[in-house]
Design an enzyme around this catalytic site. Sequence first.
Site, PDB file in Angstrom:
ATOM      1  CG  ASP A  50      -1.935  -1.068   1.236  1.00 15.46           C
ATOM      2  OD1 ASP A  50      -2.266  -1.557   0.136  1.00 15.46           O
ATOM      3  OD2 ASP A  50      -2.405  -1.448   2.324  1.00 15.46           O
ATOM      4  CE1 TYR A  78       3.320  -6.379   5.496  1.00 14.56           C
ATOM      5  CE2 TYR A  78       2.855  -8.573   6.348  1.00 14.56           C
ATOM      6  CZ  TYR A  78       2.866  -7.672   5.303  1.00 14.56           C
ATOM      7  OH  TYR A  78       2.413  -8.066   4.061  1.00 14.56           O
ATOM      8  CG  ASP A  92      -4.959   2.709   5.692  1.00 15.42           C
ATOM      9  OD1 ASP A  92      -5.674   3.722   5.521  1.00 15.42           O
ATOM     10  OD2 ASP A  92      -4.500   2.059   4.734  1.00 15.42           O
ATOM     11  NE  ARG A 188      -5.579  -2.517   3.853  1.00 12.20           N
ATOM     12  CZ  ARG A 188      -5.638  -1.784   2.759  1.00 12.20           C
ATOM     13  NH1 ARG A 188      -5.612  -0.473   2.856  1.00 12.20           N
ATOM     14  NH2 ARG A 188      -5.718  -2.343   1.582  1.00 12.20           N
TER      15      ARG A 188
END
Length: 305
Positions: A50, A78, A92, A188
């Site tokens: 993203d 992550y 987000d 997310r």
Amino acid sequence: MPAHPKPPTGLDGAGLLVVDKSGGVTSHDVVSACRKALKTRRIGHAGTLDPMATGVLVLGVERATKMLGLLSLTTKEYTATVRLGAATTTDDAEGDTVSTADASAVTDSGIDEAVAALTGKISQVPSSVSAIKVDGKRAHALVREGEDVVLEPRTVTVSRFDVLQRRRGSDVIDLDVHVECTSGTYVRALARDLGAALGVGGHLTALRRTRVGPFTLEHARTLDEVRDDPHVSLDIDAAARTAFPHRTVTSDEAESLSQGRWLDPIGMSGIYAALDEDGHTIALVQERGKRASTVMVVRPATLRP
């Protein structure tokens, strides 16, 4: 009489380029910039990030673009920051806030229980602004057109979901987390579901991908570094050795593979690299029954000098 120049083989400059993507740019922006820096159109990516996200983005260059679809990038890692106390349209910080709630009463034990419930094999509804296709269109494009998009849940595995730090504000809580998961997991969506389980809403404020399969930030360079010194992170041989198990073959076997023929199997599972005695990757191979057949000939006989 001058000698004719050798035709390009596709192996010059071929390999994997691991970029440490910065925030605010798309993955396609990164591909475009790398095409300019390396002066080639033959660059593709092995999955996007993203615009808000930073971190590991794996690109294939020249002949290594054919390798991208064969890479085993089934696990990802992550670091992220989850804000409890608000939900957004995109799950987000780039989305519009749709609800807020005072998170000050949420306890640490409550957070731990909710995190544990989102660890392991879980059913997850992807974010409505994901790149998943619905009737031929990306979900995020449909959302931008004003359509309500609800995606089907999918089973994913979150092997690690650790809270590294908690920061309490007057009515929000920020959680720094570390996530290891299978491909197809949306971090997310984890933030969204964590906030929903705690009754206060949640969304991501930061996301950094630190690993894709075997490729980590140690392999990665920023776009500025790529522009200053344009070359791949791993040439096609190093990429094959890093990404796949490998076997060494004889010169006769290498010749057979370079012509697309098969070898006798040796009991190796999955796709692996067949290397000649000098360590050059001749082909990627997969064993089926009584044959070890090529799935990609890296050095075809027609391209070798």
